[in-house]
Design a protein around this motif. Structure first.
Motif, mmCIF file in Angstrom:
data_model
loop_
_atom_site.group_PDB
_atom_site.id
_atom_site.type_symbol
_atom_site.label_atom_id
_atom_site.label_comp_id
_atom_site.label_asym_id
_atom_site.label_seq_id
_atom_site.Cartn_x
_atom_site.Cartn_y
_atom_site.Cartn_z
ATOM 1 N N TYR A 598 0.824 -1.243 -0.134
ATOM 2 C CA TYR A 598 -0.138 -0.188 0.144
ATOM 3 C C TYR A 598 0.851 1.276 -0.095
ATOM 4 N N ALA A 599 0.562 2.108 -0.852
ATOM 5 C CA ALA A 599 1.409 3.414 -0.856
ATOM 6 C C ALA A 599 0.971 4.305 0.379
ATOM 7 N N ARG A 632 -4.273 2.447 -3.808
ATOM 8 C CA ARG A 632 -3.066 2.663 -4.674
ATOM 9 C C ARG A 632 -1.757 1.933 -3.930
ATOM 10 N N ARG A 633 -1.169 1.145 -4.750
ATOM 11 C CA ARG A 633 0.017 0.662 -4.348
ATOM 12 C C ARG A 633 1.310 1.213 -4.720
ATOM 13 N N ILE A 634 2.514 0.857 -4.357
ATOM 14 C CA ILE A 634 3.785 1.287 -4.645
ATOM 15 C C ILE A 634 4.961 0.118 -4.833
ATOM 16 N N VAL A 635 5.764 0.375 -5.858
ATOM 17 C CA VAL A 635 7.044 -0.602 -5.848
ATOM 18 C C VAL A 635 7.855 0.452 -5.250
ATOM 19 N N ARG A 636 8.463 0.110 -3.938
ATOM 20 C CA ARG A 636 9.540 1.049 -3.398
ATOM 21 C C ARG A 636 10.888 0.848 -3.938
ATOM 22 N N GLU A 637 11.705 1.913 -3.684
ATOM 23 C CA GLU A 637 12.878 1.896 -4.164
ATOM 24 C C GLU A 637 14.008 0.873 -3.621
ATOM 25 N N GLY A 638 14.572 -0.012 -4.209
ATOM 26 C CA GLY A 638 15.472 -0.741 -3.474
ATOM 27 C C GLY A 638 14.901 -2.033 -2.733
#
Length: 919
Positions: A598-599, A632-638
């Motif tokens: 989840y963002a 909304r979802r998120i692909v997090r950095e790293g």
């Protein structure tokens, strides 16, 4: 205004996503059965690509079992910590490797614990945030015992003076003490032990001892002293002098130069490169080199391998689709004098049809052919003009399954054959290949289903055939054969010295004692001979001695997890489309589940079931766009665990099973670039800084939003934003929502001698605005004599509750001397205002230039029928008519996962009620 109506209708649409060009990437290739000792020139889509091909480095081991190291396997040197990966092997001791890695000697930073995982992104930064990243790399292997961190550089150059290396998205830092091999030492010294690494895990059961090492290519470990003096990732050798140094990827892509001198691990070019390479630059020296000669490319066993770095630059790029990668011994692609060549298909999907409705997948009556891998190209089809290749073939019908259920065919894993002779060890040791091909009218064809090659050293010679001296030809993946269908396998080699055991009807069976007479053919197929591989002659009463091995599937549930590739910039996700090439049967099940993050809270969701080739919207079940939906979802950095695909499959039939090609699994992630009509820092310009005393006493006030249910924005002034008594910016506390016209802002401090003033961009400014999603037409110019006095706009769209579609106009009178672009946008009034009951139903909105005032009972006013607006006290357009106009549509949504969709728009310019500007 009257309440919006809700209309219902049926709608269905298909979206076609376009990826016009192949993305830059490394593609490993290996070719067999080429002419030994020949040169190699590389072509992609008919274009010469020698400058983008890396020749492999070579490691020779002391034991004759190099074949146990399969392509893609990592190799870790226990003595130095150096790392490489296998591209291919040549019998029996030679391993061709890629050195596109850096091994870092690291120690813990302070009291922190060292811990890295394969796929982590690590970086060096000159500041406290990622915006100043100077080096970025992806972790491939972490050896916690030796404190060796193996990384693949993405951009920038490693700086050993800047000792701190951090993991993106994690509180994990380390100090870099050195880079392995950076001082010119031999990374893979003689007598050192190699340990296989599979998927980031050491495999101690697969080891070897190094006999010799020759460096050919790799990644530049540090910035060069100059554009002509370059430090390599391995030791130099005398043969390099006079050879060509190529930059195959990264900074300086496509450049080359001639090596004039070598010392330790440094080369000097006869002329400097036009651009100095950096630490993410891949390079290669000469073409792939064999032990035969420093000028040849194909080794003594007819094998060649390497890495093709597909370029993607404004000037060098390749269209998506099916492309041909070719290796020939000619410097010209269409050269009829070619004596050795090999080709393979590379497929990159450019157009992807995505169903926008949920569907139930069905089993195709004829399952698709095995898709072409898009990572590794196995080049195994050659054309020889100087040597005759006389293959043999055997036809057969798909064996019936032993299960009692319906016959869905089988999956072939390997084919066993028995050889009575192979080439002598003092001759050219050509490999031998088996191809599974289609059969038409009882004859083998050139339609290859799959193929596999066995090297000379792995061919067993059987004096009397038995189960211990067979030669197994194993396919890279199980090959599906349709039920009750005739196929053939073709045995082919460049050597005439291979002999295969076969049976002849009426002769004795030598595999048994006593030897009974062969009185029947065990298969209904036939053996064929050919002198050219395309025209076949059946040999009656003859059959090859062979055994087809099929896969036996368990009835249990199999699960495979696929992590997202770690990225350095976060991606917000509102929709996704999973792409997968799979094969399903009624006797089995295959499901896909995506677990996201989840963002809003950065916590994991419970997983969402998705269907390949079908667009999935995270807010698809919602009928209202709400600020509180948090879909909304998120692909997090790293963080390669911020999105995980789980594939589950099972089968009730031991002969068939659902199949998924992991090389074809990908996902298109979509982020809807839309806002709720709030105010953001970039929307504000400080016109005058004023003369202020204390930032904490400054009161910032925005005007109320225009749309019903909107939220007023709030802001303050931080101490850092008050410089010398002048306000330099505002700190937004609440972005607000519902601002559809240009807002006002006041900046007031009671004790200030003068207050600052600010300007907010809005949608009724002359350009730009505070909304994210907008569509703007070109300027439309009406013909002379056809000037208009009014505008109407009709918009077909899908508009869920909680979203807005707004229309604006901009006009210019033929009598107006202003520039059209300088005119402000004017918001139009909506007279037909509807909401869609869901996210599929289309509705039509109607907008007019203006309305008369509401009556005393609240009834909305009728359209005025005449376009008119004021700038100050001056009415526009001049003379009441306009010659030029443009329309702008603005879309707003409280939840980006539930957004409006514009289908079409019509704008009609009319004379108006009062043409000519008179009433």
């Amino acid at each position: 205004m009257a309440n919006p109506l809700t209309l219902s209708s049926d709608s269905r649409s298909v979206d076609k996503s376009v990826a016009p060009y192949i993305r830059a990437r490394e593609v490993a290739f290996i070719g067999y059965s080429l002419k030994s000792g020949s040169a190699a020139y590389f072509y992609f889509d008919d274009k010469k690509v020698d400058n983008y091909v890396q020749s492999p480095s070579t490691i020779t081991i002391t034991t004759q079992d190099a074949a146990k190291f399969t392509p893609g396997t990592g190799l870790y040197c226990n003595t130095t910590g150096a790392y490489c990966s296998v591209l291919g092997v040549s019998p029996n001791t030679k391993i061709y490797v890629s050195e596109n890695y850096l091994t870092l000697n690291v120690v813990a930073y302070g009291v922190e614990t060292l811990s890295f995982s394969r796929g982590d992104m690590v970086y060096q930064s000159g500041g406290t945030n990622q915006s100043s990243i100077s080096f970025l790399a992806r972790v491939d292997y972490w050896n916690a015992t030796d404190n060796k961190l193996v990384v693949v550089p993405e951009r920038g150059t490693i700086n050993t003076a800047m000792i701190v290396l951090s993991a993106l998205g994690k509180s994990n830092r380390c100090n870099i003490s050195s880079v392995v091999g950076n001082q010119g030492t031999n990374k893979f010294p003689t007598s050192s032990k190699l340990t296989a690494v599979v998927e980031g895990t050491a495999c101690t059961s697969k080891t070897a001892v190094i006999s010799s090492y020759n460096h050919r290519s790799g990644i530049i470990p540090r910035s060069p002293a100059s554009a002509s003096t370059i430090t390599l990732a391995g030791p130099t050798e005398s043969w390099m002098v006079g050879n060509t140094f190529y930059i195959t990827s990264g900074v300086g892509l496509g450049l080359s130069g001639t090596i004039s001198t070598v010392t330790a691990n440094t080369i000097t070019l006869s002329s400097p490169l036009s651009i100095a390479p950096t630490g993410n630059t891949r390079y290669s020296i000469g073409y792939p080199v064999s032990t035969l000669s420093s000028t040849t490319s194909v080794d003594e066993n007819g094998i060649i391998c390497g890495i093709f770095n597909i370029p993607e630059t404004p000037t060098v790029k390749f269209l998506s689709g099916e492309r041909m990668f070719a290796v020939t011994d000619s410097n010209s692609y269409n050269d009829d004098s070619v004596t050795s060549s090999a080709v393979a298909k590379y497929t990159s999907v450019g157009f992807i049809n995505i169903q926008k409705e949920q569907r139930t997948p069905t089993v195709p009556p004829t399952p698709p052919a095995r898709p072409t891998p898009n990572v590794t190209i196995n080049v195994n089809r050659t054309r020889e003009r100087e040597r005759r290749r006389d293959p043999v073939a055997q036809t057969f019908f798909t064996p019936d399954p032993k299960s009692a259920g319906k016959n869905y065919g089988i999956f072939v894993t390997s084919i066993d054959v028995w050889f009575s002779k192979k080439p002598a060890s003092n001759t050219i040791r050509y490999p031998i290949e088996i191809r599974l091909v289609e059969v038409v009218n009882g004859l083998p064809t050139e339609e290859i289903i799959d193929s596999t090659t066995v090297l000379w050293g792995d061919v067993n010679v059987a004096t009397i055939p038995n189960s211990s001296n067979k030669t197994k030809f194993t396919f890279a993946d199980p090959v599906y054969l349709l039920p009750s269908r005739e196929y053939a396998f073709v045995v082919i080699s460049d050597s005439p010295d291979y002999r295969i055991w076969h049976s002849v009807l009426g002769e004795n069976d030598k595999t048994k004692s006593p030897s009974p007479r062969i009185d029947r053919q065990p298969y209904s197929g036939s053996m064929f001979l050919s002198q050219n591989g395309s025209t076949w002659t059946p040999i009656q009463n003859w059959d090859l001695m062979f055994q087809i091995n099929k896969a036996q599937f368990s009835s249990g549930l199999a699960t495979a997890n696929f992590d997202v590739r770690a990225i350095d910039i976060p991606i917000l996700v509102d929709e996704l489309a999973l792409q997968s090439a799979d094969l399903q049967f009624p006797s089995g099940s295959l499901t896909y589940t995506v677990e996201g993050t989840y963002a809003s809270s950065l916590t994991n969701d419970a997983g969402t079931a998705v269907v390949p080739q079908t667009l999935y919207k995270y807010g698809k079940d919602l009928t209202t766009s709400s600020l509180n939906s948090n879909r909304r979802r998120i692909v997090r950095e790293g963080d390669n665990k911020s999105m995980v695909l789980t594939v589950k499959m099972s089968s009730a039939d031991p002969d068939v099973s659902p199949m998924v090609n992991q090389e074809r699994i990908s996902a298109i992630l979509r982020s809807n670039y839309i806002s709720s009509g709030g105010i953001y820092p970039n929307d504000i310009t400080i016109a005058s800084g004023g003369s202020h005393i204390n930032s904490s006493n400054i009161v910032v006030t925005f005007s109320d939003p225009d749309l019903t249910g909107g939220i007023r924005a709030t802001a303050n002034v931080l101490p850092s934003q008050l410089v010398g008594g002048k306000v330099t910016g505002l700190n937004i506390l609440v972005n607000g929502s519902g601002y559809s016209t240009t807002p006002n802002v006041t900046i007031i401090e009671a004790a200030a001698s003068s207050n600052a003033t600010g300007i907010v961009k809005g949608e009724t400014s002359s350009n730009d605005g505070n909304a994210y999603a907008r569509y703007q037409t070109r300027k439309v110019s009406l013909a002379d004599g056809f000037e208009a006095g009014d505008l109407r706009v009709y918009v077909e769209c899908v508009r869920p509750s909680g979203t807005h579609v707004l229309a604006y106009y901009k006009v210019l009178s033929p009598y107006d001397e202003d520039e059209f672009l300088d005119k402000n946008w004017v918001k139009m009034a909506v007279v037909r205002d509807f909401y869609s009951p869901d996210q599929q139903t289309g509705i039509e909105l109607e907008f007019v230039s203006s309305l008369f005032a509401e009556s005393n009972d609240g009834t909305p006013g009728e359209p005025t029928g005449q376009l008119s607006y004021l700038v100050g006290d001056e009415p526009f357009p001049v003379e009441g008519v306009f010659k030029h106009f443009a329309i702008k549509l603005v879309m707003l949504a409280n939840d980006p996962t539930v957004s409006p969709v514009i289908v079409s728009m019509r704008a009609i310019a009319t004379e108006g009620e009062f043409p000519g500007g008179t009433s």
